[in-house]
Design a protein around this motif. Sequence first.
Motif, mmCIF file in Angstrom:
data_model
loop_
_atom_site.group_PDB
_atom_site.id
_atom_site.type_symbol
_atom_site.label_atom_id
_atom_site.label_comp_id
_atom_site.label_asym_id
_atom_site.label_seq_id
_atom_site.Cartn_x
_atom_site.Cartn_y
_atom_site.Cartn_z
ATOM 1 N N LYS A 178 99.876 15.676 80.893
ATOM 2 C CA LYS A 178 99.100 14.720 81.682
ATOM 3 C C LYS A 178 98.107 15.376 82.639
ATOM 4 O O LYS A 178 97.016 14.859 82.854
ATOM 5 C CB LYS A 178 100.051 13.812 82.461
ATOM 6 N N LYS A 179 98.488 16.498 83.218
ATOM 7 C CA LYS A 179 97.631 17.126 84.223
ATOM 8 C C LYS A 179 96.693 18.164 83.633
ATOM 9 O O LYS A 179 95.586 18.364 84.124
ATOM 10 C CB LYS A 179 98.495 17.759 85.316
ATOM 11 N N PHE A 180 97.144 18.831 82.565
ATOM 12 C CA PHE A 180 96.348 19.937 82.035
ATOM 13 C C PHE A 180 95.848 19.704 80.613
ATOM 14 O O PHE A 180 95.220 20.581 80.032
ATOM 15 C CB PHE A 180 97.146 21.234 82.125
ATOM 16 N N GLY A 181 96.135 18.530 80.054
ATOM 17 C CA GLY A 181 95.543 18.172 78.770
ATOM 18 C C GLY A 181 95.989 19.004 77.604
ATOM 19 O O GLY A 181 95.231 19.204 76.653
ATOM 20 N N ALA A 182 97.226 19.516 77.649
ATOM 21 C CA ALA A 182 97.761 20.299 76.532
ATOM 22 C C ALA A 182 98.956 19.545 75.960
ATOM 23 O O ALA A 182 100.092 19.733 76.403
ATOM 24 C CB ALA A 182 98.165 21.697 76.988
ATOM 25 N N SER A 183 98.708 18.689 74.998
ATOM 26 C CA SER A 183 99.758 17.845 74.444
ATOM 27 C C SER A 183 100.191 18.356 73.071
ATOM 28 O O SER A 183 99.544 19.214 72.476
ATOM 29 C CB SER A 183 99.261 16.398 74.324
ATOM 30 N N GLY A 184 101.297 17.800 72.580
ATOM 31 C CA GLY A 184 101.768 18.134 71.246
ATOM 32 C C GLY A 184 103.010 18.998 71.256
ATOM 33 O O GLY A 184 103.210 19.823 72.157
ATOM 34 N N ASP A 185 103.850 18.826 70.240
ATOM 35 C CA ASP A 185 105.110 19.567 70.213
ATOM 36 C C ASP A 185 104.919 21.058 69.973
ATOM 37 O O ASP A 185 105.696 21.875 70.467
ATOM 38 C CB ASP A 185 106.083 18.967 69.185
ATOM 39 N N PHE A 186 103.873 21.451 69.244
ATOM 40 C CA PHE A 186 103.691 22.885 69.033
ATOM 41 C C PHE A 186 103.125 23.559 70.280
ATOM 42 O O PHE A 186 103.380 24.738 70.529
ATOM 43 C CB PHE A 186 102.800 23.157 67.825
ATOM 44 N N ALA A 187 102.385 22.812 71.091
ATOM 45 C CA ALA A 187 101.965 23.329 72.397
ATOM 46 C C ALA A 187 103.191 23.577 73.269
ATOM 47 O O ALA A 187 103.285 24.593 73.973
ATOM 48 C CB ALA A 187 101.016 22.346 73.077
ATOM 49 N N GLN A 188 104.149 22.661 73.217
ATOM 50 C CA GLN A 188 105.382 22.819 73.969
ATOM 51 C C GLN A 188 106.197 24.002 73.448
ATOM 52 O O GLN A 188 106.780 24.758 74.224
ATOM 53 C CB GLN A 188 106.195 21.531 73.888
ATOM 54 N N ALA A 189 106.222 24.152 72.136
ATOM 55 C CA ALA A 189 106.947 25.275 71.543
ATOM 56 C C ALA A 189 106.311 26.608 71.946
ATOM 57 O O ALA A 189 107.013 27.604 72.169
ATOM 58 C CB ALA A 189 106.968 25.134 70.019
ATOM 59 N N TYR A 190 104.984 26.626 72.044
ATOM 60 C CA TYR A 190 104.259 27.840 72.444
ATOM 61 C C TYR A 190 104.725 28.324 73.821
ATOM 62 O O TYR A 190 104.848 29.534 74.062
ATOM 63 C CB TYR A 190 102.762 27.544 72.432
ATOM 64 N N VAL A 191 105.011 27.383 74.723
ATOM 65 C CA VAL A 191 105.490 27.747 76.053
ATOM 66 C C VAL A 191 106.770 28.577 75.958
ATOM 67 O O VAL A 191 106.888 29.645 76.570
ATOM 68 C CB VAL A 191 105.747 26.481 76.899
#
Length: 314
Positions: A178-191
């Motif tokens: 919501k704040k940084f515009g990085a959505s999606g499950d693979f974006a989350q996995a990248y973290v």
Amino acid sequence: MRWQGGRQSDNVEDRRTEGDDGGIPGGMGNGGGFRFPSGGGMQSVRGGGISGILILAAIFLFLKFCTNIDPMQILVDGGMMDQSSTGQSQPQSPASRPTAQSNDQMTQFVKTVLAETEDVWSGIFQSEGKQYPPPTMVLFNGQVRSACGFASAASGPFYCPGDRKLYIDLSFYDELDKKFGASGDFAQAYVLAHEVGHHVQNLIGVLPKFNQMRQNMSEADANAMSVRVELQADCFAGIWGHFTQQKGILEAGDLEEALNAAKQIGDDTLQRKMQGYVVPESFNHGTSAQRSSWFKRGFDSGKLDSCDTFSGAI
């Protein structure tokens, strides 16, 4: 990302009901692998006006002169937390306990992603005749105590080499979206893959060497070296993505999600968004272009030797 039904890691500690503040008023915000300069880590102190300032000053003085901890290092540290700078011994971690949150979808997701990193890095280490001791993932709410000190959720996920654990408050993913515009499950996995990348660096000796070297570095030189460390962790995350793609887990658009996340959390993009200008000498994670480029390099090659961020230009 086709993660449902995959193996879930058992290397997880759920501390979300413990209120692990360690007796420090409001907690202290430590640096994390995806630290955002949002100021959130100081809100509980700032909200108290002059009394909050006095409390903060007292904490800084105690840390500086009684514990040999550099309080400014706590606020600005990079993507891993250095146990050697705190002089603290490793705390005994409480046993994992089941909570009402244990089986929610996001918990299942991060456990599955962690299991995938275990499979990939175990295979890579085995190919070189070595064993891969996986890290433990600690789930927390608000703030947490580690072998590297205290951290708040505002600091983002981080890896502590002192106890070989990665720490994450899952509410971070809402902010990422919501704040940084990085959505999606693979974006989350990248973290998570990035933090596991720091664990790999710890195992192969990169982090111990860096933490030793930076004791004698200027702040500018330490920041510059920290950028190289962080970019290598991005590249290692890309290697994990490479083998995940080979297993048929990725879907159309997943790579773009990770690359967008890497861009959104670049030092230049964050500073421009938060303060309207950039200060290159203060970068300690890398620019948006650098972070996405090094992730893509690891993703394309799947090879450790493609992730040498310490030789030549980055």
